[in-house]
Design a protein around this motif. Structure first.
Motif, PDB file in Angstrom:
ATOM      1  N   ASP A 162      32.600 -62.386 -10.904  1.00 37.46           N
ATOM      2  CA  ASP A 162      34.311 -62.480 -10.719  1.00 37.46           C
ATOM      3  C   ASP A 162      34.786 -61.477 -11.697  1.00 37.46           C
ATOM      4  N   PRO A 163      35.556 -60.498 -11.181  1.00 34.56           N
ATOM      5  CA  PRO A 163      35.892 -59.568 -12.289  1.00 34.56           C
ATOM      6  C   PRO A 163      36.840 -60.201 -13.228  1.00 34.56           C
ATOM      7  N   THR A 164      37.828 -61.039 -13.155  1.00 37.88           N
ATOM      8  CA  THR A 164      38.673 -61.754 -13.960  1.00 37.88           C
ATOM      9  C   THR A 164      37.789 -62.697 -14.954  1.00 37.88           C
ATOM     10  N   GLY A 168      38.160 -71.358  -7.586  1.00 39.00           N
ATOM     11  CA  GLY A 168      39.592 -71.125  -7.929  1.00 39.00           C
ATOM     12  C   GLY A 168      40.213 -70.006  -6.917  1.00 39.00           C
ATOM     13  N   ARG A 169      39.512 -69.260  -6.390  1.00 38.34           N
ATOM     14  CA  ARG A 169      39.944 -68.180  -5.388  1.00 38.34           C
ATOM     15  C   ARG A 169      40.425 -68.503  -3.968  1.00 38.34           C
TER      16      ARG A 169
END
Length: 141
Positions: free
Chosen positions: A85-87, A121-122
């Motif tokens: 997850d990039p964030t 959460g996405r």
């Protein structure tokens, strides 16, 4: 008492319309049950789930509210190991979200997780479409 009904509708064509009349215990239970998870321990992005009762205060005696704690369409976890997850690179993969894995609570059953799920959460659009399609009570088009 609060009951999360955001994913307990289990409607669509798989929802039983009456109690089974079978004399076989296994057939009776399988034909009559509303929760279609292969195992009650399945929790991650469950295939076949639907939106349940709409949020309501004091729907029946003893129940304070039906609530949507987990918003419909919000992923429970990523379906494929190794996807970062990039964030939030600290998010971890959980094998219970792998549609090809066995349930950790009873390996005789699959996880029943949906393929293609993003990190927890996405937004998961195909899950949201399934939840609406399988909603019980049905959501009018």
């Amino acid at each position: 008492m609060l009951i999360d009904t955001s994913r307990n509708g289990w409607g669509g064509t798989a929802r039983p319309t009456m109690v089974s009349s079978s004399n076989s215990l296994e057939i009776y239970v399988n034909d009559s049950k509303l929760d279609r998870r292969p195992h009650r321990g399945g929790w991650c992005n469950q295939a076949g789930a639907g939106i349940g009762e709409r949020p309501t205060a004091a729907p029946v005696s003893g129940i304070d509210a039906y609530v949507w704690v987990k918003p419909p369409g919000e992923s429970d976890g990523v379906a494929t190991a190794g996807v970062i997850d990039p964030t939030d690179p600290a998010k971890q993969f959980d094998a219970m979200c792998d549609p090809n894995a066995q349930n950790r609570y009873n390996t005789a059953y699959p996880t029943n997780a949906l393929a293609g799920a993003p990190h927890a959460g996405r937004w998961f659009s195909s899950q949201f479409a399934m939840l609406v399609r399988n909603a019980y009570p049905a959501i009018a088009p």
